[in-house]
Design a protein around this motif. Structure first.
Motif: not given
Length: 123
Positions: A74-83
């Motif tokens: 949330n601090a970076k307004s980021a989301v990740y997808l580890q595939m």
């Protein structure tokens, strides 16, 4: 105007791994849920995974459950997808999305879309 920018796509062999990233620019996503969709040519865009702003109660589609993991910062307004354990059928353009709630994401009611990043799984 908030824009979502994806990165991390590419070509990987079957069984390999990739990590997609998405970050907001031009503003922040204050307590918004985020998600990942994918689309192949001639097919409808499908939801892959979604996560509420607080990170608890993430959703993963059956097709990727146990192989893909969504997470956020949330601090970076980021989301990740580890595939991981990627299959040829995972080949698609992957889109980042943001909306006020995870229910919005799951209902395909999207406030912000990214431009998409290509993932190709091929030997």
């Amino acid at each position: 105007q908030v824009q979502l920018v994806e990165s991390g796509g590419g070509v990987v062999a079957p069984g390999g791994s990739l990590r997609l990233s998405c970050a907001a620019s031009g503003g922040t996503l204050d307590r918004m849920a985020m998600g990942w969709f994918r689309q192949t040519s001639g097919k409808a865009r499908e939801l892959v995974a979604a996560i509420p702003w607080h990170g608890q109660g993430a959703y993963h589609a059956d097709a990727v459950k146990g192989r893909f993991t969504i997470s956020n910062d949330n601090a970076k307004s980021a989301v990740y997808l580890q595939m991981a354990s990627l299959k040829p059928e995972d080949t698609a353009v992957y889109f980042c999305a943001a909306s006020p709630t995870i229910a919005n994401i799951r209902n395909y009611d999207i406030r912000h879309w990214g431009q998409g990043v290509q993932v190709t799984v091929s030997s």
